[in-house]
Design a protein around this motif. Structure first.
Motif, PDB file in Angstrom:
ATOM      1  N   LYS A  61     -26.967 -24.139   7.090  1.00 46.94           N
ATOM      2  CA  LYS A  61     -27.899 -23.814   6.013  1.00 46.94           C
ATOM      3  C   LYS A  61     -28.210 -22.326   6.062  1.00 46.94           C
ATOM      4  N   PRO A  62     -27.341 -21.490   5.507  1.00 48.05           N
ATOM      5  CA  PRO A  62     -27.551 -20.040   5.547  1.00 48.05           C
ATOM      6  C   PRO A  62     -28.855 -19.653   4.864  1.00 48.05           C
ATOM      7  N   PRO A  63     -29.579 -18.669   5.450  1.00 54.70           N
ATOM      8  CA  PRO A  63     -30.893 -18.293   4.914  1.00 54.70           C
ATOM      9  C   PRO A  63     -30.837 -17.179   3.873  1.00 54.70           C
ATOM     10  N   VAL A  64     -29.652 -16.771   3.468  1.00 52.89           N
ATOM     11  CA  VAL A  64     -29.531 -15.632   2.554  1.00 52.89           C
ATOM     12  C   VAL A  64     -30.029 -16.022   1.164  1.00 52.89           C
ATOM     13  N   PRO A  65     -30.999 -15.294   0.609  1.00 51.24           N
ATOM     14  CA  PRO A  65     -31.537 -15.630  -0.717  1.00 51.24           C
ATOM     15  C   PRO A  65     -30.556 -15.238  -1.816  1.00 51.24           C
ATOM     16  N   PRO A  66     -30.715 -15.799  -3.014  1.00 52.73           N
ATOM     17  CA  PRO A  66     -29.867 -15.411  -4.157  1.00 52.73           C
ATOM     18  C   PRO A  66     -30.091 -13.938  -4.488  1.00 52.73           C
ATOM     19  N   LEU A  67     -29.051 -13.127  -4.360  1.00 53.20           N
ATOM     20  CA  LEU A  67     -29.213 -11.690  -4.536  1.00 53.20           C
ATOM     21  C   LEU A  67     -29.541 -11.315  -5.973  1.00 53.20           C
ATOM     22  N   HIS A  68     -28.976 -12.035  -6.939  1.00 53.08           N
ATOM     23  CA  HIS A  68     -29.253 -11.712  -8.337  1.00 53.08           C
ATOM     24  C   HIS A  68     -30.748 -11.891  -8.647  1.00 53.08           C
ATOM     25  N   GLU A  69     -31.337 -12.952  -8.108  1.00 54.78           N
ATOM     26  CA  GLU A  69     -32.763 -13.182  -8.332  1.00 54.78           C
ATOM     27  C   GLU A  69     -33.606 -12.109  -7.662  1.00 54.78           C
ATOM     28  N   LEU A  70     -33.185 -11.690  -6.469  1.00 54.74           N
ATOM     29  CA  LEU A  70     -33.928 -10.647  -5.762  1.00 54.74           C
ATOM     30  C   LEU A  70     -33.864  -9.321  -6.519  1.00 54.74           C
ATOM     31  N   ILE A  71     -32.699  -9.007  -7.066  1.00 59.31           N
ATOM     32  CA  ILE A  71     -32.564  -7.777  -7.856  1.00 59.31           C
ATOM     33  C   ILE A  71     -33.457  -7.829  -9.087  1.00 59.31           C
ATOM     34  N   MET A 122     -26.496 -25.957   1.776  1.00 57.62           N
ATOM     35  CA  MET A 122     -25.575 -26.469   2.794  1.00 57.62           C
ATOM     36  C   MET A 122     -24.266 -25.685   2.753  1.00 57.62           C
ATOM     37  N   ASP A 123     -23.849 -25.178   3.904  1.00 53.85           N
ATOM     38  CA  ASP A 123     -22.578 -24.463   4.005  1.00 53.85           C
ATOM     39  C   ASP A 123     -21.479 -25.500   4.242  1.00 53.85           C
ATOM     40  N   VAL A 124     -20.804 -25.878   3.173  1.00 56.69           N
ATOM     41  CA  VAL A 124     -19.832 -26.966   3.231  1.00 56.69           C
ATOM     42  C   VAL A 124     -18.667 -26.628   4.145  1.00 56.69           C
ATOM     43  N   ILE A 125     -18.238 -25.363   4.144  1.00 56.75           N
ATOM     44  CA  ILE A 125     -17.055 -25.008   4.940  1.00 56.75           C
ATOM     45  C   ILE A 125     -17.313 -25.154   6.434  1.00 56.75           C
ATOM     46  N   SER A 126     -18.556 -24.933   6.873  1.00 53.22           N
ATOM     47  CA  SER A 126     -18.875 -25.122   8.295  1.00 53.22           C
ATOM     48  C   SER A 126     -18.768 -26.590   8.680  1.00 53.22           C
ATOM     49  N   LEU A 127     -19.355 -27.448   7.844  1.00 56.06           N
ATOM     50  CA  LEU A 127     -19.299 -28.884   8.121  1.00 56.06           C
ATOM     51  C   LEU A 127     -17.862 -29.388   8.067  1.00 56.06           C
ATOM     52  N   ALA A 128     -17.105 -28.929   7.072  1.00 55.19           N
ATOM     53  CA  ALA A 128     -15.712 -29.363   6.935  1.00 55.19           C
ATOM     54  C   ALA A 128     -14.876 -28.887   8.119  1.00 55.19           C
ATOM     55  N   GLY A 129     -15.117 -27.671   8.577  1.00 56.52           N
ATOM     56  CA  GLY A 129     -14.369 -27.144   9.718  1.00 56.52           C
ATOM     57  C   GLY A 129     -14.627 -27.927  10.983  1.00 56.52           C
TER      58      GLY A 129
END
Length: 246
Positions: free
Chosen positions: A68-78, A1-8
């Motif tokens: 709900k941004p779809p960007v995966p965890p980059l550290h896990e992908l690396i 959940m993108d909290v800043i979008s909901l808060a805005g």
């Protein structure tokens, strides 16, 4: 959940409604179903008219990325890519075929398939860059339906205001109907300008930001696959991919 979008979004609504109350107005005066129908229906209709059906549906679907941004965890992908590199160095590229079974991302699956097939690194890059460009173009076109809605909504709001004033002029002899007509006129303008600047345009910008992040993820994935095809050391690959993390 993108909290800043909901808060805005909540902050914007509370600020407008709170300002109305502090000025001595009533919240009920901002609720006009007729004005809402004119602005929302007119805006959606205009956007549908300018957009292909597939683009319109995709634009609606990716609007969920705002919260709900779809960007995966980059550290896990690396870590995953480095794991592929270690396996390829120990057992050969063909051993990566077993890793494809659990891949749900078509882009990732295609890249690894080209790797397993022994395609030259330069050709892998060419093929996958076309995939990235095509996907990016499609997503950006879909996001533009929200930009378009932000452009049409204020104009449709003005149209609703004019319609309300016409209703007022037609009923000058009946004072009881003047109030509702004037209310629709002004509230339609509020709905048009408010929805454009507080919802449609911000949603478009947030979706476009997510598209840029997803493109960066795909470029990182492509770089990792190409480096594996070149036979680079896993530690060097990891170091190169870390540069994509902001």
């Amino acid at each position: 959940m993108d909290v800043i979008s909901l808060a805005g979004l909540l902050l914007a609504i509370v600020a407008i409604v709170g300002g109305q109350v502090l000025e001595g107005g009533h919240i009920a005066s901002l609720i006009q179903p007729t004005a809402f129908m004119i602005v929302l229906g007119g805006t959606i209709g205009a956007v549908m008219l300018q957009s292909p059906w597939r683009t319109f549906v995709t634009g609606l679907r990716i609007s969920m990325w705002v919260f709900k941004p779809p960007v995966p965890p980059l550290h896990e992908l690396i870590e995953q890519i480095v794991g592929w590199s270690n396996i390829a160095r120990r057992e050969g590229l063909l051993s990566l075929e077993n890793k494809m079974e659990g891949m749900t991302d078509p882009f990732m699956r295609k890249g690894v398939q080209l790797l397993v097939d022994g395609v030259e690194p330069e050709h892998i890059r060419e093929v996958m860059e076309v995939e990235i460009t095509t996907w990016e173009t499609e997503m950006k076109q879909a996001s533009k339906i929200w930009d378009a809605a932000g452009g049409y909504a204020p104009t449709v709001g003005i149209l609703g205001a004019v319609m309300g004033l016409i209703h007022v002029m037609e009923n000058l002899s009946d004072p009881a109907k003047l109030g509702s007509g004037i209310a629709v006129a002004f509230v339609a303008t509020i709905y048009g300008v408010g929805s454009a600047n507080l919802i449609f345009l911000p949603v478009a910008k947030k979706i476009q930001a997510n598209i840029m992040r997803l493109v960066a993820v795909r470029e990182m994935l492509l770089e990792g696959i190409v480096r594996i095809a070149h036979g680079d050391n896993p530690r060097i690959i990891e170091s190169r991919l870390q540069g994509y993390i902001i």
